[in-house]
Every structure is written in C-alpha cells, then in structure tokens.
Design a protein around this motif. Structure first.
Motif, mmCIF file in Angstrom:
data_model
loop_
_atom_site.group_PDB
_atom_site.id
_atom_site.type_symbol
_atom_site.label_atom_id
_atom_site.label_comp_id
_atom_site.label_asym_id
_atom_site.label_seq_id
_atom_site.Cartn_x
_atom_site.Cartn_y
_atom_site.Cartn_z
ATOM 1 N N UNK A 19 5.119 8.623 37.565
ATOM 2 C CA UNK A 19 5.504 9.822 36.822
ATOM 3 C C UNK A 19 6.997 10.109 36.969
ATOM 4 N N UNK A 20 7.572 9.721 38.081
ATOM 5 C CA UNK A 20 9.023 9.859 38.237
ATOM 6 C C UNK A 20 9.753 8.999 37.212
ATOM 7 N N UNK A 21 9.276 7.773 37.046
ATOM 8 C CA UNK A 21 9.878 6.867 36.061
ATOM 9 C C UNK A 21 9.665 7.408 34.647
ATOM 10 N N UNK A 22 8.466 7.933 34.404
ATOM 11 C CA UNK A 22 8.131 8.429 33.064
ATOM 12 C C UNK A 22 9.019 9.593 32.646
ATOM 13 N N UNK A 23 9.455 10.406 33.619
ATOM 14 C CA UNK A 23 10.255 11.599 33.318
ATOM 15 C C UNK A 23 11.728 11.419 33.644
ATOM 16 N N UNK A 24 12.139 10.194 33.955
ATOM 17 C CA UNK A 24 13.520 9.931 34.352
ATOM 18 C C UNK A 24 13.895 10.840 35.525
ATOM 19 N N UNK A 26 12.359 13.469 36.590
ATOM 20 C CA UNK A 26 12.224 14.870 36.196
ATOM 21 C C UNK A 26 13.565 15.435 35.714
ATOM 22 N N UNK A 27 14.157 14.692 34.821
ATOM 23 C CA UNK A 27 15.440 15.070 34.242
ATOM 24 C C UNK A 27 15.299 16.377 33.464
ATOM 25 N N UNK A 40 6.888 21.993 32.403
ATOM 26 C CA UNK A 40 6.253 20.893 31.670
ATOM 27 C C UNK A 40 7.335 19.944 31.177
ATOM 28 N N UNK A 41 7.167 18.671 31.517
ATOM 29 C CA UNK A 41 8.123 17.637 31.147
ATOM 30 C C UNK A 41 7.524 16.690 30.118
ATOM 31 N N UNK A 42 8.397 16.198 29.259
ATOM 32 C CA UNK A 42 8.012 15.116 28.362
ATOM 33 C C UNK A 42 8.224 13.799 29.092
ATOM 34 N N UNK A 43 7.248 12.904 29.018
ATOM 35 C CA UNK A 43 7.375 11.630 29.703
ATOM 36 C C UNK A 43 6.892 10.474 28.848
ATOM 37 N N UNK A 44 7.323 9.288 29.208
ATOM 38 C CA UNK A 44 6.845 8.078 28.535
ATOM 39 C C UNK A 44 6.282 7.135 29.584
ATOM 40 N N UNK A 45 5.002 6.801 29.438
ATOM 41 C CA UNK A 45 4.356 5.905 30.384
ATOM 42 C C UNK A 45 4.782 4.455 30.127
ATOM 43 N N UNK A 94 3.289 18.986 45.486
ATOM 44 C CA UNK A 94 3.113 19.808 44.293
ATOM 45 C C UNK A 94 2.226 19.053 43.312
ATOM 46 N N UNK A 95 1.079 19.589 42.934
ATOM 47 C CA UNK A 95 0.151 18.872 42.043
ATOM 48 C C UNK A 95 0.742 18.659 40.652
ATOM 49 N N UNK A 96 0.329 17.569 40.028
ATOM 50 C CA UNK A 96 0.800 17.214 38.694
ATOM 51 C C UNK A 96 -0.381 16.928 37.790
ATOM 52 N N UNK A 97 -0.324 17.420 36.558
ATOM 53 C CA UNK A 97 -1.344 17.148 35.556
ATOM 54 C C UNK A 97 -0.685 16.438 34.377
#
Length: 362
Positions: A19-24, A26-27, A40-45, A94-97
């Motif tokens: 998820x860190x990679x998906x969100x850069x 958490x940029x 809420x972050x936008x991410x790419x798997x 911190x939980x993530x969904x």
C-alpha cells in the motif's frame, strides 16, 4: 472475524509495503479527501487497479470497532450498487481499508454543487433513486444476514464513471438475526436524515433506513439540502418544508427547476408520494424497501401508476398530524445527552470521493 461466514475469506490482506508503493508513500498529492476519522488516498496496485485506501488518523477504540465492523459487513455483501471492499491491511498500527475506486464523487455533490457539467436530468435522478433503493432493499432482505445501514444520506452515496449509485460507509451499520425487529442503541445519525421514532426511542428498525431514504428522494426532487434555509426563514429541515408543501398542494412549486417539465410532472408527483410514505412519522405506515424498489422500478419502466390509491388514502390519514413534528428543532440534542450527531454541510468529506482537482491525475 475469519470464523464468521464470509469473514475475511472475501477480503484480501494487503501488506503495508504494497500500500505504501500504491500511494507513493502516502503522498499528499494522492489525497482524495479528509474526514474526522482519517484520510483517503488514491492508489494504484501492482496489477494496475485504481483503489481508494482509507487510513485512520489515530488509533482509538471507537474507530477500531467501526473498522472491524465495516470489514465484517462488507465482506458479506455482493451488490452492484454497494461499494466493494477489496481488502485491508493489519500490519500497521493504524488500520487501513482498501476499496474499489469510485470516480465521480457523491450524490450530495451531484445535487448541490453548481457544476454545469454534472448530469441532473430527471431520468438520471430516477435511476439513482432506483439503484439506491435496490441496494438498501438487498441489505434488508437479500443479504446473507439482514443489515441496517444506519447512515443513509446523499453524501454516503457514491457515483461511478457512468453516474451509477454505490452505497458506502458501513462503519455504523449492524447485522441482525432474521427474527430481530430492531436494535436498541445510542442514537447515531445525521441531522435532517434521522428517523424521529429512533431519535425518541433509541430503537432502530429497518423503517429507520426507509425514512432516511425518503429524505434522499426529496433531495433529488427539490435540489435542496436536508437542512436548508427557505426564503427569509431560519434553517429548517427539508422534510418539514416538503411535507408542508405536499399538504398545501404546492409540490410543483418546490421541485427543482431542472426537472419540473410538463412531460415529467406525473412521474415527479408519483415519486413525491413515495417519499411522503417513507417519511411517515409512524414507522408502521412506512413501506418496506422492497416495496419502494418495486414501485420506483415500475415507474421508471413507465408501467402504470406506481402507488395503489388505497395505500395513498391510508397514508394520508396518518401523515396529517403536525408538520412541526418533522422540523429540525424536534431533534435538538440538548435533552438527549447520549445522542451522537453529525451535521449536513458542504464540507462533509466522505471516502472514495474524487476531488475535481485530481481528475487530471487519473
């Protein structure tokens, strides 16, 4: 959770690194929205899927309960008009969904934002009403376990790329047993959408969701917020304003100008009658969501009158109490210290909503 039917079996466990990679990492440029509970972050798997990742701002017992509850509820739901929970991450403090990404914001913004590019035709509004009704009916009657949503409002209804409705935010939802008729809980809800019976009794029933859905229908009809300023008056509940207009036969005077065309008036009036039944002060006289869905679908397919005349007459007797009973002032928290409320303002931020400034980043 994994021991329950469905449980985590249908929800993937993501790693924190993934998820860190998906969100850069958490940029900040990936932020879709911020609320009281988190960001809420936008991410790419790695497989190219675009997702929305909800990250809690802090760890506290109340949020953890909602976090677990949302996983439990959404992992047992499969409906095209309900947002999909893809999985979660349990490795972080911190939980993530992780949810499917919904690109066109919320119904609240479609109705109330002054954006000429938003499609607000009567056909689209009626279709959205049908889709939301279908989703709630599914929760009440067709899910593996009956579920009360408990926070139906326009800002919890997301819209995808084709402006199809997706009901979201199940943090306060509750599953019930088949033979259970209500939940006795601390009052939770949003001003303007809260069932008066629930507010007074602390007993939430499926008809409480019906009431909230009725408010959403009135929003679609009038283009007004659940708590609004009408004329020179102070802020009051939209339901009170709507019911007064119905009783005085002035419905068409308050209908949104964008949908009040002559060839649509009969359908608008029919939908307003459905809303009126949903908003009955006495929950016993409100229809079930399954019935509401059938009525709206029948109306959308243009197959005859959507409401039996005898049912309208029955509802009329009970509805003609005092419209003051619907007013927002009836729901003051001063005498209900255990009540937890949220307001209906334009600043309400909800998960999965794509801010217009981020459209170019898609």
């Amino acid at each position: 959770m994994s021991s329950n039917e469905g449980g985590l079996d249908k929800a993937k466990l993501f790693s924190s690194k993934e998820l860190e990679i998906a969100t850069d990492q958490y940029n900040e440029n990936r932020i879709l929205g911020c609320g009281g509970q988190g960001v809420v972050y936008k991410g790419m798997l790695s497989d190219g899927r675009i997702v929305a990742i909800k990250k809690s701002k802090s760890v506290n017992e109340g949020y953890l309960e909602q976090f677990i509850n949302e996983i439990f509820i959404l992992s047992q739901i499969d409906h095209r008009n309900i947002v999909k929970l893809l999985g979660c991450c349990l490795e972080t403090e911190v939980p993530l969904l992780v949810y499917e990404f919904i690109s066109n914001g919320t119904l609240f913004h479609l109705i109330h934002d002054q954006n000429e590019e938003y499609p607000r035709s009567w056909d689209i509004r009626l279709r959205i009403a049908v889709e939301v009704a279908s989703a709630i009916s599914y929760l009440h009657s067709s899910a593996s376990i009956p579920i009360y949503h408990r926070d139906i409002k326009s800002s919890n209804i997301l819209l995808d790329e084709k402006f199809r409705a997706k009901v979201s935010d199940f943090g306060t939802s509750r599953s019930i047993s088949i033979d259970q008729t209500h939940l006795t809980t601390q009052v939770l809800g949003t001003f303007g959408y809260l069932d008066p019976e629930y507010f007074q009794s602390n007993q939430f029933t499926e008809k409480s969701d019906v009431y909230s859905f009725g408010v959403v229908i009135v929003e679609l009809l009038t283009g007004k917020k659940a708590v609004s300023t009408f004329g020179s008056q102070e802020k009051r509940g939209l339901v009170s304003y709507f019911m007064s207009s119905m009783e005085e036969n002035h419905l068409l005077d308050i209908v949104d100008a964008e949908i009040g065309k002559d060839d649509q008036k009969d359908e608008v009036v029919a939908v307003a009658e459905i809303a009126k039944r949903c908003l009955n002060l006495d929950g016993r006289y409100r229809p079930k969501m399954k019935e509401v869905t059938m009525e709206l679908e029948r109306l959308r397919s243009r197959q005859g009158d959507c409401i039996p005349v005898d049912q309208l007459k029955q509802a009329e007797v009970v509805v003609r109490k005092s419209t003051a009973s619907w007013d927002i002032t009836s729901f003051s928290t001063e005498h209900y210290p255990n009540c937890s409320m949220t307001s209906t303002t334009e600043s309400d931020v909800h998960p999965l909503m794509l801010e217009s400034s981020l459209v170019q980043d898609l």
